[in-house]
Write an enzyme that holds these catalytic residues in place. Sequence first.
Site, short mmCIF file in Angstrom:
data_model
loop_
_atom_site.label_atom_id
_atom_site.label_comp_id
_atom_site.label_asym_id
_atom_site.label_seq_id
_atom_site.Cartn_x
_atom_site.Cartn_y
_atom_site.Cartn_z
N PRO A 1 -12.58 -2.34 1.97
CA PRO A 1 -11.72 -3.36 1.37
C PRO A 1 -10.89 -4.08 2.42
CG PRO A 1 -11.57 -1.29 0.16
CD PRO A 1 -12.34 -1.00 1.41
N GLY A 2 -10.71 -5.38 2.21
CA GLY A 2 -9.83 -6.16 3.07
C GLY A 2 -10.46 -6.66 4.35
N THR A 3 -11.76 -6.51 4.53
CA THR A 3 -12.40 -6.94 5.77
C THR A 3 -12.86 -8.39 5.75
OG1 THR A 3 -14.46 -5.95 4.95
CG2 THR A 3 -13.13 -4.62 6.44
N GLY A 4 -12.73 -9.07 4.63
CA GLY A 4 -13.04 -10.50 4.59
C GLY A 4 -14.36 -10.85 3.95
N HIS B 1 5.90 18.22 17.44
CA HIS B 1 4.69 17.38 17.48
C HIS B 1 4.60 16.63 18.80
CE1 HIS B 1 3.44 18.09 13.40
NE2 HIS B 1 4.54 17.57 12.85
N THR C 1 -15.02 -11.64 0.70
CA THR C 1 -14.85 -12.81 -0.17
C THR C 1 -14.58 -14.06 0.65
OG1 THR C 1 -13.94 -11.35 -1.89
CG2 THR C 1 -13.55 -13.72 -2.12
N HIS D 1 11.33 19.61 14.37
CA HIS D 1 9.97 19.50 13.82
C HIS D 1 9.21 18.36 14.51
CE1 HIS D 1 7.03 19.89 10.42
NE2 HIS D 1 6.73 18.65 10.83
N GLU D 2 9.84 17.18 14.59
CA GLU D 2 9.17 16.04 15.22
C GLU D 2 9.05 16.24 16.72
OE1 GLU D 2 7.77 14.25 13.17
OE2 GLU D 2 8.92 14.90 11.44
#
Length: 647
Positions: free
Chosen positions: A208-211, A432, A213, A428-429
């Site tokens: 979806p959304g790749t163009g 990561h 249409t 926590h971050e």
Amino acid sequence: MSDPKRPPNPWIKSLGLWAAILLALVVVVNVIQGPSTSATGTVLAYSDFLTKVDEGSVKGIEFRGGEIQGKTQADEAFRTTIPPLGDPTLIQKLREKGVRFDAKPEEQRGFLAQLLLSMLPFVLMIGIWIFVMRQMQNGGGRGGAMGFGKSRAKLLVPKEGRVTFDDVAGIDEAREELQEIVEFLRDPQKFNRLGGKIPKGALLVGPPGTGKTLLARAIAGEANVPFFNISGSDFVEMFVGVGASRVRDMFEQAKKSSPCIIFIDEIDAVGRSRGAGLGGGNDEREQTLNQLLVEMDGFDANEGIIIVAATNRPDVLDPALLRPGRFDRQVTVGRPDIEGREKILVVHMRKVPMAPDVNPRVIARGTPGFSGADLANLVNEAALLAARRGKRLVAMAEFEDAKDRVMMGTERKSMVMTDDEKKMTAYHEAGHAVVSLHEAASDPIHKATIIPRGRALGLVMRLPERDQYSYHRDKMFANLSVSMGGRVAEEVIFGHDKVSSGASSDISYATDLAKNMVTQWGMSDKLGPLKYGENQEEVFLGHSVTKTQNVSEETARVIDAEVKAIVMAGYDRAKQVLTDNIDQLHRVAAALLELETLSGDEIKRVLAGEQIVRSSGLTSLPSPGSTGVSAIPKTGRRGGFEAPAPI
């Protein structure tokens, strides 16, 4: 405010026409009937009239049907109504009192007037019936109550909303494949002279959304031919046979505008494989598909009509729909690479005033995996941010903020956390981030923040340095270690009993990744390079009736053991990194507590012992936990890291 160029509503126009006809009939009847003589004078009760007769004050009267009109001796006019049963003594009494009386028949309408008046209700009923039936059949177009058998395809003529290949960027390969269709529509004789036949249909396949249409509209715009647009769901209704009728009507319209293009968006809604539904061969969707197959490649040749369809589910389409003669070509419209993203950004930036510091190349590098729709949304978000900030030009700062908003979610600065909650989120971050920096195969860190975004209380965003189309084993194990970094940091700093539920998204990501490595990508030494399915229950009409056994119980146990071993290997790796580099964990956490957001370069400078300069001035790094924020604690996900999912 209404649009002066908008055509009048045909339904209102027809209603006004019938109202005018009805008004004309009433006027004609009144003219034919002529002016009626209106009675004048004081209205008397019949008893008062008799009293006046007895008193001798009545000069004369005149009977007009059921009404009496007369004058008194003083020439005052009056009128009264005769009782329903009449008064047989009235005439005798009038003679005794010497009252002059006369009788005139009630005014009668002409024959034509009576005929029109008697026919007026029937004419009105017939007119209303004709009006309703016309609206039901036409609906002022094709959307009436009885117009469900008509096609709902919308015709876009070349002059309205024309789109050309100049408006399509980032999908050059797909555009080149469809160039032949444009050349055929412009000059059909060029191909017919050599006996060549243009493909009757082209199927655009992509996320979806790749163009898809936009590309179909560009074909019509370049060829300068009519363009019919319809969705696959517009064919199917609850009534059997309606969809087939709409397909026939659509092709009839297209033949009148030939050469033209019919674009069917989301064709999988009507083109799914036959025989899979509950209705058998009489299923409405299957009948619609059968009619579509006949129209595309039946006995009647639809010369000059080219079908372009789009879907992101080509695997569910019926094989008969995909065979040559119907959809001869399948054009893959994928997500753009960095070159394509840059071109797409340039197209969308044409209508937006840009500051000199905006560099589409830099934005394209920082948006891997974005589709054309995502990039259009990014430009729009940046323009909205600049407008809210009162700027006349959209600068690079707005694009960076818009990119963070699209990727990580909107900042929830109003969500205030306690000291303990904020400190745990920071560690926590930081877990990561530190593990990511020590994993050679990990993507570089783009940004780390402890400001709540979306549903997360914090986030570490990583972005690849280039477009990646496949993932290697070392990168997958690096992602597993990074995903476990937040959970391990909580255990190392706060102890086993203080571990929170904030790592739920990290654990889910690691489990799914390890399961795919074992069952889909053949990365387990025990199970080998084989694909294993999952045991699952099949649902029929809302009830689990059967169980599909794809692997044996023994193999399922081995799969579970291998998944656990891979995840725990990432856990052990993260624990080793954070234990060996506990000082770096404290530094990054302290910087996050102080500044709340750090870029990848700033994290490296923090680990090098350097200070960070912000627009507010020189900032020194505090010791861990030196924050004075206090508030009611909030619940939610602790945070996580963002990484592209392996494919």
